[in-house]
Write an enzyme that holds these catalytic residues in place. Structure first.
Site, PDB file in Angstrom:
ATOM      1  N   ARG A  60       0.822  -1.217   0.000  1.00 57.93           N
ATOM      2  CA  ARG A  60       0.000   0.000   0.000  1.00 57.93           C
ATOM      3  C   ARG A  60       0.855   1.266   0.000  1.00 57.93           C
ATOM      4  O   ARG A  60       0.440   2.284  -0.545  1.00 57.93           O
ATOM      5  CB  ARG A  60      -0.935   0.001   1.209  1.00 57.93           C
ATOM      6  CG  ARG A  60      -2.194  -0.809   0.947  1.00 57.93           C
ATOM      7  CD  ARG A  60      -3.139  -0.738   2.109  1.00 57.93           C
ATOM      8  NE  ARG A  60      -4.444  -1.239   1.756  1.00 57.93           N
ATOM      9  CZ  ARG A  60      -5.274  -1.845   2.619  1.00 57.93           C
ATOM     10  NH1 ARG A  60      -4.905  -2.011   3.869  1.00 57.93           N
ATOM     11  NH2 ARG A  60      -6.445  -2.257   2.218  1.00 57.93           N
ATOM     12  N   LYS A  97     -12.677  -9.638   8.683  1.00 57.34           N
ATOM     13  CA  LYS A  97     -13.605  -8.522   8.948  1.00 57.34           C
ATOM     14  C   LYS A  97     -15.020  -8.981   8.622  1.00 57.34           C
ATOM     15  O   LYS A  97     -15.695  -8.468   7.725  1.00 57.34           O
ATOM     16  CB  LYS A  97     -13.212  -7.303   8.115  1.00 57.34           C
ATOM     17  CG  LYS A  97     -11.896  -6.679   8.547  1.00 57.34           C
ATOM     18  CD  LYS A  97     -11.523  -5.463   7.710  1.00 57.34           C
ATOM     19  CE  LYS A  97     -10.206  -4.870   8.176  1.00 57.34           C
ATOM     20  NZ  LYS A  97      -9.699  -3.827   7.250  1.00 57.34           N
ATOM     21  N   GLY A 121      -6.004  -5.351   1.673  1.00 54.33           N
ATOM     22  CA  GLY A 121      -4.634  -5.230   2.143  1.00 54.33           C
ATOM     23  C   GLY A 121      -4.015  -6.578   2.428  1.00 54.33           C
ATOM     24  O   GLY A 121      -2.899  -6.880   1.973  1.00 54.33           O
ATOM     25  N   GLY A 153     -12.714  -4.076   1.426  1.00 56.79           N
ATOM     26  CA  GLY A 153     -14.057  -3.584   1.714  1.00 56.79           C
ATOM     27  C   GLY A 153     -14.503  -2.533   0.700  1.00 56.79           C
ATOM     28  O   GLY A 153     -15.658  -2.527   0.255  1.00 56.79           O
TER      29      GLY A 153
HETATM   30  N1  LIG Z   1     -10.389 -18.862   9.798  1.00 61.81           N
HETATM   31  C1  LIG Z   1      -9.849 -17.723  10.186  1.00 61.81           C
HETATM   32  N2  LIG Z   1      -9.822 -17.382  11.494  1.00 61.81           N
HETATM   33  C2  LIG Z   1      -9.263 -16.222  11.901  1.00 61.81           C
HETATM   34  N3  LIG Z   1      -8.699 -15.318  11.069  1.00 61.81           N
HETATM   35  C3  LIG Z   1      -8.697 -15.607   9.774  1.00 61.81           C
HETATM   36  C4  LIG Z   1      -9.264 -16.804   9.257  1.00 61.81           C
HETATM   37  N4  LIG Z   1      -9.108 -16.800   7.917  1.00 61.81           N
HETATM   38  C5  LIG Z   1      -8.473 -15.655   7.593  1.00 61.81           C
HETATM   39  N5  LIG Z   1      -8.191 -14.940   8.707  1.00 61.81           N
HETATM   40  C6  LIG Z   1      -7.458 -13.654   8.804  1.00 61.81           C
HETATM   41  O1  LIG Z   1      -8.084 -12.663   8.036  1.00 61.81           O
HETATM   42  C7  LIG Z   1      -7.186 -11.572   7.919  1.00 61.81           C
HETATM   43  C8  LIG Z   1      -7.512 -10.753   6.700  1.00 61.81           C
HETATM   44  O2  LIG Z   1      -8.862 -10.354   6.743  1.00 61.81           O
HETATM   45  P1  LIG Z   1      -9.402  -9.032   6.044  1.00 61.81           P
HETATM   46  O3  LIG Z   1      -8.780  -7.841   6.699  1.00 61.81           O
HETATM   47  O4  LIG Z   1     -10.874  -9.149   6.055  1.00 61.81           O
HETATM   48  O5  LIG Z   1      -8.833  -9.159   4.550  1.00 61.81           O
HETATM   49  P2  LIG Z   1      -8.361  -8.022   3.525  1.00 61.81           P
HETATM   50  O6  LIG Z   1      -7.371  -7.125   4.257  1.00 61.81           O
HETATM   51  O7  LIG Z   1      -7.735  -8.749   2.388  1.00 61.81           O
HETATM   52  O8  LIG Z   1      -9.602  -7.281   3.139  1.00 61.81           O
HETATM   53  C9  LIG Z   1      -5.813 -12.207   7.889  1.00 61.81           C
HETATM   54  O9  LIG Z   1      -5.001 -11.572   8.855  1.00 61.81           O
HETATM   55  C10 LIG Z   1      -6.057 -13.691   8.232  1.00 61.81           C
HETATM   56  O10 LIG Z   1      -5.159 -14.209   9.179  1.00 61.81           O
HETATM   57  O1  LIG Z   2      -7.509  -2.350   5.369  1.00 65.34           O
HETATM   58  C1  LIG Z   2      -8.460  -1.760   4.877  1.00 65.34           C
HETATM   59  O2  LIG Z   2      -9.511  -2.391   4.321  1.00 65.34           O
HETATM   60  P1  LIG Z   2      -9.539  -3.930   3.766  1.00 65.34           P
HETATM   61  O3  LIG Z   2      -9.009  -4.846   4.851  1.00 65.34           O
HETATM   62  O4  LIG Z   2     -11.002  -4.174   3.499  1.00 65.34           O
HETATM   63  O5  LIG Z   2      -8.708  -3.946   2.517  1.00 65.34           O
HETATM   64  C2  LIG Z   2      -8.534  -0.249   4.826  1.00 65.34           C
HETATM   65  O6  LIG Z   2      -7.322   0.346   5.250  1.00 65.34           O
HETATM   66  C3  LIG Z   2      -9.712   0.234   5.677  1.00 65.34           C
HETATM   67  O7  LIG Z   2      -9.502  -0.123   7.011  1.00 65.34           O
HETATM   68  P2  LIG Z   2     -10.773  -0.353   7.986  1.00 65.34           P
HETATM   69  O8  LIG Z   2     -11.508  -1.595   7.492  1.00 65.34           O
HETATM   70  O9  LIG Z   2     -10.177  -0.520   9.357  1.00 65.34           O
HETATM   71  O10 LIG Z   2     -11.636   0.881   7.873  1.00 65.34           O
END
Ligand SMILES: Nc1ncnc2c1ncn2[C@@H]1O[C@H](COP(=O)(O)OP(=O)(O)O)[C@@H](O)[C@H]1O
Ligand SMILES: O=C(OP(=O)(O)O)[C@H](O)COP(=O)(O)O
Length: 396
Positions: free
Chosen positions: A34, A199, A352, A376
């Protein structure tokens, strides 16, 4: 949206809202994707003689200063990537920020401390947000929105500040929107979306609308357990959004009604604890032990998912399939990534951690049509929602 070419920025103070929310291990940045993605806009502005004030969030410190979430290591890395010093303000709109901005010369760059140390940034109270936005806007003459990963947040730095200053979209935001337009306008079918990650609460919200747009929805990662529980399975100590079970039951019905294939894991790696070297076993989703937590999709699920992606013509993937940061639980994420890399479809990975996972697993970034910095944000764009950070950048 206006781009930077519409402004004469030389000698002016330009506030750039970037998304520098990178994964950290202590104060070591484990993936700088990023930060790299933010460099072109910052470099363009500095090259044109602007005084560049970068502002961003890191993690979710909930409105209070917390050294664990300091952007100091990011300032250092940004400086290395730019090949120039980046001045770091140890607060967001306080004495340090004012002095740092005051000292900036034309063509120099500063980074302010984590926006989310200030309660006004994320406040749901419009007046509290506006009051903080005023302070941030007072530091600058122009605003550039380039934090694509945060454009779905109605936060002061994303939504309110551009209302107070002449504004433009940065290179990253424009590039991301171009790709997502392609995904929304006329996606070639079958169109599959793969969702995972942690998330869960945030991202369950997008599913209702996605069901009206996609042919297949594959759910893995931490997201899967609320679906499995909604189907009547026990999920032990896995991530679970208990308060959204009814909503998820609604999604299961809606998918069946619409003929959308909703594909869930059939097996998982059930771990004793959330740790790198924990004991674990492969179990069927019908038999997750009460004292275990699912940390990755199992081998039969990996095959199932790869099969469902093999003939898709468009794929959007957000959220790792497991805790890829631990070697033992990275196999599911690798399997989905490899299925996309081998496919002829238009493939977009967003988020991310998802993008970081691709790089950490040593997979080729050019194996995908596009790697987005927003998870998101991309999902909400794809579901057809109006994004506060994009609306705020429109010409009015
Ligand atoms: N089954 C699970 N239990 C707990 N954490 C998980 C699981 N599967 C994935 N994760 C965690 O999800 C995190 C990423 O989630 P998220 O922030 O939603 O994705 P992104 O940043 O790609 O949008 C990673 O740190 C990973 O370790
Ligand atoms: O990591 C982010 O989003 P993402 O995990 O959905 O890619 C952005 O920096 C937004 O962070 P936030 O979901 O804590 O508002």
């Amino acid at each position: 949206m206006k781009d930077l070419s519409e402004f004469d920025v030389a000698g002016r103070r330009v506030l750039v809202r970037a998304d520098l929310n990178v994964p950290l291990d202590g104060d070591v940045i484990t993936d700088d994707g990023r930060i790299r993605a933010s460099v072109p806009t910052i470099r363009e502005l500095a090259g044109k003689g602007a005084r560049v004030i970068v502002t961003a969030h890191l993690g979710r410190p909930k409105g209070r200063p917390n050294p664990e979430y300091s952007l100091a290591p990011v300032a250092e890395r940004l400086g290395e990537l730019l090949g120039a010093d980046v001045a770091f303000a140890t607060d967001v709109v306080g004495e340090s920020a004012r002095a740092t901005v005051e000292a900036l010369q034309d063509g120099q760059v500063a980074l302010l401390e984590n926006l989310r140390f200030e309660p006004g940034e994320e406040s749901k109270d419009d007046a509290e947000r506006a009051a903080f936005a005023e302070k941030l806007a007072a530091l600058a003459d122009l605003y550039v929105g380039d934090g694509f990963g945060a454009v779905h947040r109605k936060h002061a730095s994303v939504y309110d500040v551009p209302g107070l200053l002449p504004h433009a979209a940065g290179q990253l935001v424009l590039a991301e929107v171009r790709v997502l337009e392609k995904l929304t306008e006329a996606p070639e079918r079958p169109y599959a979306v793969v969702l995972g990650g942690a998330k869960v609460s945030d991202k369950l919200g997008v599913i209702g609308n996605l069901l009206t747009k996609v042919d297949r929805l594959l759910i893995g990662g931490g997201m899967a357990y609320t679906f499995l529980k909604a189907q009547g399975y026990e999920v032990g100590r896995s991530l679970l959004q208990e308060d959204q079970l009814d909503q998820v039951r609604g999604f299961l019905d809606e998918a069946a009604k619409r003929g959308v294939e909703l594909v869930l894991p059939v097996d998982v790696l059930a771990a004793v604890e959330f740790a790198e070297d924990t004991e674990y076993e492969v179990v069927d989703v019908t038999a997750i032990p009460a004292d275990r937590q699912g940390l990755d999709i199992g081998p039969r699920t990996r095959e199932l998912f790869a099969g469902k992606l093999a003939d898709a013509r468009t794929v959007f993937w957000n959220g790792p399939m497991g805790v890829f940061e631990f070697e033992a639980f990275s196999g599911g994420t690798r399997a989905v990534a490899e299925a996309l890399i081998g496919s002829e479809a238009f493939t977009v990975v967003g988020g991310g951690d998802s993008a970081a996972a691709v790089r950490r697993l040593g997979l080729p970034e050019d194996g995908f049509s596009h790697i987005s910095t927003g998870g998101g944000a991309s999902l909400e764009y794809l579901e057809g929602k109006t994004l506060p950070g994009l609306v705020a950048l429109e010409d009015k």
